[in-house]
Design a protein around this motif. Structure first.
Motif, PDB file in Angstrom:
ATOM      1  N   UNK A  50       0.850  -1.141   0.105  1.00 24.23           N
ATOM      2  CA  UNK A  50      -0.101  -0.118  -0.054  1.00 24.23           C
ATOM      3  C   UNK A  50       0.846   1.244  -0.075  1.00 24.23           C
ATOM      4  N   UNK A  51       2.356   1.258  -0.017  1.00 25.96           N
ATOM      5  CA  UNK A  51       3.083   2.053   0.032  1.00 25.96           C
ATOM      6  C   UNK A  51       3.552   2.610  -1.199  1.00 25.96           C
ATOM      7  N   UNK A  52       3.358   2.049  -2.296  1.00 24.90           N
ATOM      8  CA  UNK A  52       3.932   2.343  -3.708  1.00 24.90           C
ATOM      9  C   UNK A  52       3.337   3.715  -4.050  1.00 24.90           C
ATOM     10  N   UNK A  53       4.124   4.456  -4.826  1.00 29.12           N
ATOM     11  CA  UNK A  53       3.574   5.973  -5.312  1.00 29.12           C
ATOM     12  C   UNK A  53       3.884   5.774  -6.770  1.00 29.12           C
ATOM     13  N   UNK A 147       9.610  -5.716  -6.493  1.00 33.83           N
ATOM     14  CA  UNK A 147      11.025  -6.317  -6.035  1.00 33.83           C
ATOM     15  C   UNK A 147      11.640  -5.301  -5.227  1.00 33.83           C
ATOM     16  N   UNK A 148      11.831  -5.672  -3.916  1.00 29.46           N
ATOM     17  CA  UNK A 148      12.181  -4.878  -2.874  1.00 29.46           C
ATOM     18  C   UNK A 148      13.437  -5.320  -1.828  1.00 29.46           C
ATOM     19  N   UNK A 149      14.531  -4.419  -1.645  1.00 29.11           N
ATOM     20  CA  UNK A 149      15.390  -4.778  -0.889  1.00 29.11           C
ATOM     21  C   UNK A 149      16.580  -5.709  -1.265  1.00 29.11           C
ATOM     22  N   UNK A 189       4.543  -2.605 -12.200  1.00 30.75           N
ATOM     23  CA  UNK A 189       5.830  -3.289 -11.715  1.00 30.75           C
ATOM     24  C   UNK A 189       6.389  -2.404 -10.684  1.00 30.75           C
ATOM     25  N   UNK A 190       6.762  -2.595  -9.421  1.00 30.75           N
ATOM     26  CA  UNK A 190       7.209  -1.546  -8.536  1.00 30.75           C
ATOM     27  C   UNK A 190       8.678  -2.208  -7.896  1.00 30.75           C
ATOM     28  N   UNK A 191       9.899  -1.283  -8.273  1.00 31.10           N
ATOM     29  CA  UNK A 191      11.326  -1.754  -8.027  1.00 31.10           C
ATOM     30  C   UNK A 191      11.547  -0.806  -6.731  1.00 31.10           C
ATOM     31  N   UNK A 192      11.905  -1.322  -5.954  1.00 30.21           N
ATOM     32  CA  UNK A 192      11.824  -0.103  -4.574  1.00 30.21           C
ATOM     33  C   UNK A 192      13.313  -0.640  -3.816  1.00 30.21           C
ATOM     34  N   UNK A 193      13.938   0.223  -3.121  1.00 30.23           N
ATOM     35  CA  UNK A 193      14.990  -0.056  -2.112  1.00 30.23           C
ATOM     36  C   UNK A 193      16.226  -1.156  -2.511  1.00 30.23           C
ATOM     37  N   UNK A 209       6.935  -2.579 -24.666  1.00 30.30           N
ATOM     38  CA  UNK A 209       5.489  -2.230 -24.328  1.00 30.30           C
ATOM     39  C   UNK A 209       5.314  -2.261 -22.771  1.00 30.30           C
ATOM     40  N   UNK A 210       6.505  -2.317 -21.900  1.00 25.01           N
ATOM     41  CA  UNK A 210       6.113  -2.375 -20.543  1.00 25.01           C
ATOM     42  C   UNK A 210       5.675  -0.818 -20.188  1.00 25.01           C
ATOM     43  N   UNK A 211       4.982  -0.919 -19.155  1.00 26.57           N
ATOM     44  CA  UNK A 211       4.295   0.328 -18.599  1.00 26.57           C
ATOM     45  C   UNK A 211       3.761   0.228 -17.299  1.00 26.57           C
ATOM     46  N   UNK A 212       3.312   1.499 -16.580  1.00 27.91           N
ATOM     47  CA  UNK A 212       2.913   1.626 -15.348  1.00 27.91           C
ATOM     48  C   UNK A 212       4.135   0.928 -14.246  1.00 27.91           C
ATOM     49  N   UNK A 213       5.065   1.517 -14.175  1.00 28.92           N
ATOM     50  CA  UNK A 213       6.253   1.212 -13.268  1.00 28.92           C
ATOM     51  C   UNK A 213       6.765   2.069 -12.657  1.00 28.92           C
ATOM     52  N   UNK A 214       7.048   1.947 -11.328  1.00 33.62           N
ATOM     53  CA  UNK A 214       7.708   2.674 -10.189  1.00 33.62           C
ATOM     54  C   UNK A 214       8.931   2.312 -10.120  1.00 33.62           C
ATOM     55  N   UNK A 215      10.115   3.067 -10.163  1.00 34.11           N
ATOM     56  CA  UNK A 215      11.488   2.932  -9.750  1.00 34.11           C
ATOM     57  C   UNK A 215      11.903   3.946  -8.546  1.00 34.11           C
ATOM     58  N   UNK A 216      11.743   3.283  -7.291  1.00 35.16           N
ATOM     59  CA  UNK A 216      11.936   4.348  -6.105  1.00 35.16           C
ATOM     60  C   UNK A 216      13.101   3.984  -5.223  1.00 35.16           C
TER      61      UNK A 216
END
Length: 260
Positions: A50-53, A147-149, A189-193, A209-216
């Motif tokens: 629930x923490x992704x942006x 994908x985290x940490x 896809x969320x790639x974080x920390x 065609x990849x989309x709706x991705x957050x890299x944080x």
């Protein structure tokens, strides 16, 4: 008088502690404030979703009562016959939603690219997990992936690969350039920390065609080409790509492809 002195000292100590905590909290970005301030986050790991942006949106489709909790206990890797307890078994052999954690610190040397299927969360919080080897992580035609940490580094190119696919059949993969994380026709896809460095090609490749991705919140270092967003200028499907790049740290020793 002495009693009053001690009351005053205790009050000042409490104020200092809470003041320090408030300072730390205000220094956190929105993602970290969402889960780091919960002292029981280990018991509530799914709160992370629930923490992704950004364009990935909230990853709430990765959580719920139907999630399989899978713990990696074995750092070995067998691309054609993944063993229970290995990371590859968790990312490819379990159907439905899976939340992957690690029993302990470990170093995983991939023998072939690691396919990650839809509704997979890799959560290395609380452990130090290094991944290196052939081509490293590939999110291929998958959605709802976290994908985290992780520490991902020294990923090498590969001409062609045979790996176990999500349907239980051997799948042939084409040439891999040696990216730390490669997204091909992937969405949400969320790639974080993560800490990414010293790979043969790039660190993150979002294309085809990849989309709706957050890299944080990632640390990129010791790399010539850091990040590729889009296959090439003539690839029509990438014209509507949506990627959020936020709160990352670049360097030292990064030379090009650093969107901020």
């Amino acid at each position: 008088m002495a009693t009053m002195f001690w009351y005053l000292a205790i009050a000042l100590s409490i104020a200092t502690v809470f003041g320090s905590m408030a300072t730390i909290a205000t220094e956190m970005n929105a993602i970290d404030q969402c889960w780091r301030q919960n002292p029981n986050w280990r018991r509530h790991r799914q709160q992370l979703a629930k923490c992704s942006v950004g364009f990935a949106g909230k990853m709430t489709d990765n959580i719920g009562k139907d999630v399989t909790h899978y713990k990696v206990t074995d750092p070995s890797d067998n691309p054609l016959n993944p063993k229970p307890g290995t990371l590859r078994y968790g990312t490819i052999m379990i159907s439905g939603k899976v939340w992957i954690t690690f029993q302990r610190d470990m170093r995983i040397t991939l023998q072939k690219p690691l396919l990650i299927t839809s509704y997979t969360a890799i959560d290395a919080r609380g452990t130090t997990v290094h991944i290196s080897g052939v081509a490293c992580l590939m999110i291929y035609k998958a959605s709802n992936v976290i994908v985290h940490g992780l520490y991902i580094h020294h990923c090498r190119a590969d001409e062609q690969s045979l790996v176990m696919g999500p349907d239980g059949k051997i799948k042939q993969l084409g040439k891999a350039d040696g990216d730390a994380i490669r997204l091909v026709s992937a969405t949400k896809v969320w790639i974080d920390h993560n800490t990414l460095y010293k790979c043969e090609d790039g660190l993150i490749d979002v294309s085809r065609g990849s989309t709706d991705v957050t890299i944080s919140n990632n640390w990129f270092r010791d790399q010539d080409k850091v990040m590729l967003l889009g296959h090439d200028d003539g690839f029509i499907r990438d014209k509507n790509m949506k990627v959020t790049v936020a709160f990352n740290h670049f360097g030292p020793n990064c030379n090009q492809r650093m969107p901020r």
